[in-house]
Design a protein around this motif. Sequence first.
Motif, PDB file in Angstrom:
ATOM      1  N   VAL A   1       0.842  -1.188   0.000  1.00  0.00           N
ATOM      2  CA  VAL A   1       0.000   0.000   0.000  1.00  0.00           C
ATOM      3  C   VAL A   1       0.883   1.246   0.000  1.00  0.00           C
ATOM      4  N   TRP A   2       0.627   2.133  -0.932  1.00  0.00           N
ATOM      5  CA  TRP A   2       1.349   3.412  -1.030  1.00  0.00           C
ATOM      6  C   TRP A   2       0.361   4.565  -0.865  1.00  0.00           C
ATOM      7  N   ARG A   3       0.822   5.595  -0.157  1.00  0.00           N
ATOM      8  CA  ARG A   3       0.119   6.875  -0.097  1.00  0.00           C
ATOM      9  C   ARG A   3       0.912   7.862  -0.947  1.00  0.00           C
ATOM     10  N   LEU A   4       0.285   8.465  -1.936  1.00  0.00           N
ATOM     11  CA  LEU A   4       0.968   9.263  -2.946  1.00  0.00           C
ATOM     12  C   LEU A   4       0.443  10.697  -2.975  1.00  0.00           C
ATOM     13  N   LYS A   5       1.354  11.633  -3.165  1.00  0.00           N
ATOM     14  CA  LYS A   5       0.989  13.019  -3.412  1.00  0.00           C
ATOM     15  C   LYS A   5       2.151  13.655  -4.166  1.00  0.00           C
ATOM     16  N   LEU A   6       1.910  14.799  -4.803  1.00  0.00           N
ATOM     17  CA  LEU A   6       2.988  15.469  -5.519  1.00  0.00           C
ATOM     18  C   LEU A   6       2.787  16.975  -5.503  1.00  0.00           C
ATOM     19  N   ARG A   7       3.854  17.675  -5.814  1.00  0.00           N
ATOM     20  CA  ARG A   7       3.803  19.134  -5.878  1.00  0.00           C
ATOM     21  C   ARG A   7       4.696  19.611  -7.013  1.00  0.00           C
ATOM     22  N   ALA A   8       4.380  20.792  -7.556  1.00  0.00           N
ATOM     23  CA  ALA A   8       5.049  21.323  -8.737  1.00  0.00           C
ATOM     24  C   ALA A   8       6.133  22.326  -8.358  1.00  0.00           C
ATOM     25  N   ARG A   9       7.188  22.373  -9.205  1.00  0.00           N
ATOM     26  CA  ARG A   9       8.161  23.455  -9.063  1.00  0.00           C
ATOM     27  C   ARG A   9       7.622  24.672  -9.807  1.00  0.00           C
ATOM     28  N   LEU A  10       7.530  25.790  -9.090  1.00  0.00           N
ATOM     29  CA  LEU A  10       6.943  27.008  -9.643  1.00  0.00           C
ATOM     30  C   LEU A  10       7.979  27.783 -10.453  1.00  0.00           C
ATOM     31  N   PRO A  11       7.548  28.737 -11.264  1.00  0.00           N
ATOM     32  CA  PRO A  11       8.503  29.510 -12.062  1.00  0.00           C
ATOM     33  C   PRO A  11       9.556  30.234 -11.234  1.00  0.00           C
ATOM     34  N   ASP A  12       9.239  30.573  -9.976  1.00  0.00           N
ATOM     35  CA  ASP A  12      10.234  31.262  -9.142  1.00  0.00           C
ATOM     36  C   ASP A  12      11.208  30.295  -8.472  1.00  0.00           C
ATOM     37  N   GLY A  13      11.090  28.997  -8.759  1.00  0.00           N
ATOM     38  CA  GLY A  13      11.999  28.011  -8.191  1.00  0.00           C
ATOM     39  C   GLY A  13      11.508  27.348  -6.926  1.00  0.00           C
ATOM     40  N   ASN A  14      10.481  27.904  -6.290  1.00  0.00           N
ATOM     41  CA  ASN A  14       9.928  27.294  -5.081  1.00  0.00           C
ATOM     42  C   ASN A  14       8.990  26.145  -5.440  1.00  0.00           C
ATOM     43  N   TRP A  15       8.713  25.299  -4.439  1.00  0.00           N
ATOM     44  CA  TRP A  15       7.755  24.215  -4.635  1.00  0.00           C
ATOM     45  C   TRP A  15       6.377  24.691  -4.221  1.00  0.00           C
ATOM     46  N   GLY A  16       5.364  24.326  -5.006  1.00  0.00           N
ATOM     47  CA  GLY A  16       3.994  24.728  -4.713  1.00  0.00           C
ATOM     48  C   GLY A  16       3.345  23.850  -3.665  1.00  0.00           C
ATOM     49  N   SER A  17       2.058  24.009  -3.498  1.00  0.00           N
ATOM     50  CA  SER A  17       1.308  23.229  -2.521  1.00  0.00           C
ATOM     51  C   SER A  17       1.089  21.813  -3.039  1.00  0.00           C
ATOM     52  N   PHE A  18       0.846  20.889  -2.094  1.00  0.00           N
ATOM     53  CA  PHE A  18       0.661  19.492  -2.454  1.00  0.00           C
ATOM     54  C   PHE A  18      -0.705  19.258  -3.089  1.00  0.00           C
ATOM     55  N   SER A  19      -0.746  18.225  -3.925  1.00  0.00           N
ATOM     56  CA  SER A  19      -2.005  17.708  -4.430  1.00  0.00           C
ATOM     57  C   SER A  19      -2.719  16.965  -3.308  1.00  0.00           C
ATOM     58  N   ALA A  20      -3.917  16.477  -3.586  1.00  0.00           N
ATOM     59  CA  ALA A  20      -4.571  15.540  -2.679  1.00  0.00           C
ATOM     60  C   ALA A  20      -3.709  14.289  -2.557  1.00  0.00           C
ATOM     61  N   GLU A  21      -3.833  13.591  -1.437  1.00  0.00           N
ATOM     62  CA  GLU A  21      -3.083  12.354  -1.241  1.00  0.00           C
ATOM     63  C   GLU A  21      -3.977  11.167  -1.610  1.00  0.00           C
ATOM     64  N   ARG A  22      -3.420  10.250  -2.393  1.00  0.00           N
ATOM     65  CA  ARG A  22      -4.163   9.066  -2.827  1.00  0.00           C
ATOM     66  C   ARG A  22      -3.529   7.807  -2.257  1.00  0.00           C
ATOM     67  N   THR A  23      -4.363   6.861  -1.855  1.00  0.00           N
ATOM     68  CA  THR A  23      -3.883   5.573  -1.380  1.00  0.00           C
ATOM     69  C   THR A  23      -4.168   4.523  -2.435  1.00  0.00           C
ATOM     70  N   VAL A  24      -3.149   3.737  -2.785  1.00  0.00           N
ATOM     71  CA  VAL A  24      -3.290   2.740  -3.835  1.00  0.00           C
ATOM     72  C   VAL A  24      -2.617   1.452  -3.374  1.00  0.00           C
ATOM     73  N   ARG A  25      -3.203   0.321  -3.743  1.00  0.00           N
ATOM     74  CA  ARG A  25      -2.626  -0.994  -3.463  1.00  0.00           C
ATOM     75  C   ARG A  25      -2.020  -1.529  -4.753  1.00  0.00           C
ATOM     76  N   LEU A  26      -0.716  -1.830  -4.724  1.00  0.00           N
ATOM     77  CA  LEU A  26      -0.036  -2.271  -5.936  1.00  0.00           C
ATOM     78  C   LEU A  26      -0.608  -3.598  -6.412  1.00  0.00           C
ATOM     79  N   ALA A  27      -0.689  -3.722  -7.744  1.00  0.00           N
ATOM     80  CA  ALA A  27      -1.284  -4.907  -8.346  1.00  0.00           C
ATOM     81  C   ALA A  27      -0.220  -5.957  -8.648  1.00  0.00           C
ATOM     82  N   GLY A  28      -0.653  -7.234  -8.701  1.00  0.00           N
ATOM     83  CA  GLY A  28       0.271  -8.333  -9.002  1.00  0.00           C
ATOM     84  C   GLY A  28       0.334  -8.620 -10.496  1.00  0.00           C
TER      85      GLY A  28
END
Length: 318
Positions: free
Chosen positions: A291-318
């Motif tokens: 089980v993984w909990r995933l989220k991501l954020r973007a690098r903004l034009p000024d070089g800083n990192w933006g706010s996080f996306s929603a966090e998603r939980t996923v179960r890896l498939a076989g």
Amino acid sequence: MRRPASQAVPAVLAACLLAGCSGTGPDTEPPPAPAGLTAQAGSSGSVHVMWDQARPADGVTGYQVFRDGQPVRDLPAEKHMTDIAGLTPQRAYSFSVRARDAAGNLSALAPAARVTMPAAAPEDRRPPGTPARLTARPTGPRTASLGWTPVTDDTGVTAYDVYQGGARIHTVDGLTTTTTVTGLRPDTVYTFTVRARDRADNSSPDSPAADVTTPRGSGDGAATSPADFRATAAPGTLELSWNAPDTGRPVGEYQLFVNGRMTTVVQWGKGAVPTGRAVYRLTVAEPAGTVWRLKLRARLPDGNWGSFSAERTVRLAG
């Protein structure tokens, strides 16, 4: 014989240093007493104690928690809740808390929160039902309102626990099915779930998740969090997709977090940055069922990192 002034000045300076002379004097002002103290029985033998987090301007570095006038917990400033276990069923308890600052000044005790423990439950290994129809909406840049349908349990629901990103952040009693979550950040996506708990401390499965995007605060610019983030597992791969934030320029770099830790940087070369919806496929070698909990954020034009996306939980498939 009178000493020359050149010999007297160092002595004055030394005395001033020893006395803590600094123009403002030593810090002797205590922080304000914590507000919003509540104590909620989570089972027949445990209580969840929580209070409002102090403002940064108050300079709080820690808290002391008291049960019936005796200290039972010392917590750092970032903690504003704790569970007290080993209590006696059907007994009344009183809880309070006070703040401490960097100079060691102690606040007054918060007004006590009193709770009477429920009767001990019979042998019970069955969890309550799962809370359904969780709804969440922002009520300001730093607050959100949550609501869910009540559930039943053979020994009675004593509490509902609110989780955000896998961490419990709030608890209400078993008769309450709405609450307000505070201390959020503007322009941030939060994913909430709720669990029911019974007298034997059995917890239900998580409710369906509900997302909240807090609005921007006064003077903030455009939203910086990736929107509509999704994660889909297939054997050996994971497909991620999202809408890029509107930063005025194409966004070609993101940080991907797995289970709270930055794991990889997603990048596209110049001229290959997707427009509209971005899709990224990740090869995974972990066993099926992980089980993984995933989220991501973007690098903004000024070089800083933006706010996080929603966090998603996923179960890896076989």
